[in-house]
Design an enzyme around this catalytic site. Structure first.
Site, short mmCIF file in Angstrom:
data_model
loop_
_atom_site.label_atom_id
_atom_site.label_comp_id
_atom_site.label_asym_id
_atom_site.label_seq_id
_atom_site.Cartn_x
_atom_site.Cartn_y
_atom_site.Cartn_z
CD GLN A 31 -0.89 -0.91 3.63
OE1 GLN A 31 -2.11 -1.01 3.57
NE2 GLN A 31 -0.20 -1.42 4.64
CG HIS A 62 -5.13 2.52 19.36
ND1 HIS A 62 -4.63 3.69 18.84
CD2 HIS A 62 -5.10 1.62 18.33
CE1 HIS A 62 -4.28 3.50 17.57
NE2 HIS A 62 -4.56 2.27 17.24
CG ASP A 86 -1.37 2.07 14.69
OD1 ASP A 86 -1.58 1.88 15.89
OD2 ASP A 86 -2.21 1.81 13.80
CG ASP A 155 -5.91 -2.00 14.80
OD1 ASP A 155 -6.76 -1.42 14.09
OD2 ASP A 155 -5.01 -1.40 15.41
N1 AG3 Z 1 -7.75 0.68 11.58
C1 AG3 Z 1 -8.50 1.31 10.56
C2 AG3 Z 1 -9.93 1.57 10.83
C3 AG3 Z 1 -10.64 1.95 9.58
C4 AG3 Z 1 -10.63 3.40 9.29
N2 AG3 Z 1 -11.40 3.68 8.12
C5 AG3 Z 1 -11.45 4.86 7.49
N3 AG3 Z 1 -10.82 5.88 8.00
N4 AG3 Z 1 -12.11 4.97 6.37
C6 AG3 Z 1 -7.08 1.59 12.39
C7 AG3 Z 1 -5.71 1.24 12.70
C8 AG3 Z 1 -5.34 1.89 13.98
N5 AG3 Z 1 -4.43 1.09 14.73
#
Ligand code: AG3
Length: 276
Positions: A31, A62, A86, A155
């Site tokens: 990505q 979180h 992250d 996550d």
């Molecule tokens: N995970 C992503 C959640 C999705 C967010 N979607 C969006 N902004 N369209 C988050 C990772 C954080 N550790």
């Protein structure tokens, strides 16, 4: 000159953030990875132009993706995090003294490197001796590890591209098998405003596999709708009836999660109930 980052939250809706500086931009095998210094949210991580996390609101997501489950299980020792490179989820997990081992499986090395360099507030947990980081495919990892984890946290990014498999029946079955006999998992499951069919689909799938399935929610200003859901599948322990340890929760020093918030997160509005 004004610089703005925009994410297409849907085909017809965008969020825009004014950017002070682009701190990093790179292309990994998986990505496009970028770190932006935004005026409203501070440093922000985006993957393929989708907001993942930022300094201002990250605590909500979180804390909720970790502590609700960790306080539902009476004695979680071994936890797996899939995605979340992250480090925000890992940081919250290692606050729990009883945790003996956290395995963190992130597919993209670049996300881990960027987190270490630009998000020390999130990635501090990586230094904890109980944490093992594996750069690998989470789907493969759960297939290869059976009956080992008390809790699994998914996550993930949105259910497009590489993350699609993390919302499917086969994966949820492998997660079931990777859990101990009283284990549970929590996954992020998007917004009921813009992804209601996903919530229905995940709920239907989970209820066919796990004795208990529960949806809960929190407010994340930078995600579509600002109203975000998480789904728990549990073999035994019920987050609705568990007795919460006030002292233990106070020691976590959280900013969003609390015993009251644990309870209220499962109170669903009629339009959300209808999806289940
Ligand atoms: N995970 C992503 C959640 C999705 C967010 N979607 C969006 N902004 N369209 C988050 C990772 C954080 N550790």
């Amino acid at each position: 000159m004004e610089v703005w980052f925009t994410e297409d939250q849907t085909k017809h809706l965008r969020i825009g953030c004014r950017v002070r500086e682009v701190l990093f931009s790179g292309q990994s095998p998986f990505q496009k990875v970028a770190v932006l210094d935004t005026v409203e949210f501070g440093r922000m991580l985006t993957l393929d132009n989708v907001i993942q996390t930022n300094i201002k609101d990250e605590f909500v997501y979180h804390e909720m993706i970790t502590h609700v489950g960790l306080n539902t299980h009476p004695n979680p020792k071994k936890v797996l995090v899939i995605g979340g490179g992250d480090g925000g989820a890992v940081r919250e997990i290692v606050k729990h003294k009883g945790i003996e081992k956290v395995v963190h499986v992130e597919i993209d090395q670049m996300v881990i490197d960027v987190a270490k360099k630009f998000f020390p507030e999130l990635s501090s947990g990586f230094e904890d001796p109980r944490v093992e980081i594996l750069v690998d495919d989470g789907i493969k990892h759960v297939k290869e590890n059976k009956g080992v984890y008390d809790m699994i946290i998914v996550d993930s990014t949105d259910p497009v591209g590489p993350a699609v498999g993390l919302f499917g029946e086969e994966f949820y079955r492998s997660v079931f098998d990777a859990l101990t006999e009283d284990g549970l998992f929590v996954a992020q499951t998007e917004s009921p405003f813009f992804n209601s069919s996903l919530i229905t689909q995940v709920t239907t799938t989970i209820s066919g596999i796990y004795p208990l399935n529960r949806l809960f929610w929190a407010v994340v200003p930078t995600y579509p709708g600002g109203y975000w859901t998480f789904t728990m599948g549990s073999k035994k322990h019920d987050p609705l009836t568990v007795e919460l340890n006030q002292g233990k929760i106070a020691a976590l020093k959280t900013k969003w999660y609390s015993p009251e918030v644990h309870r209220s997160a499962f109170v669903l509005q009629p339009f959300v109930k209808e999806l289940l």
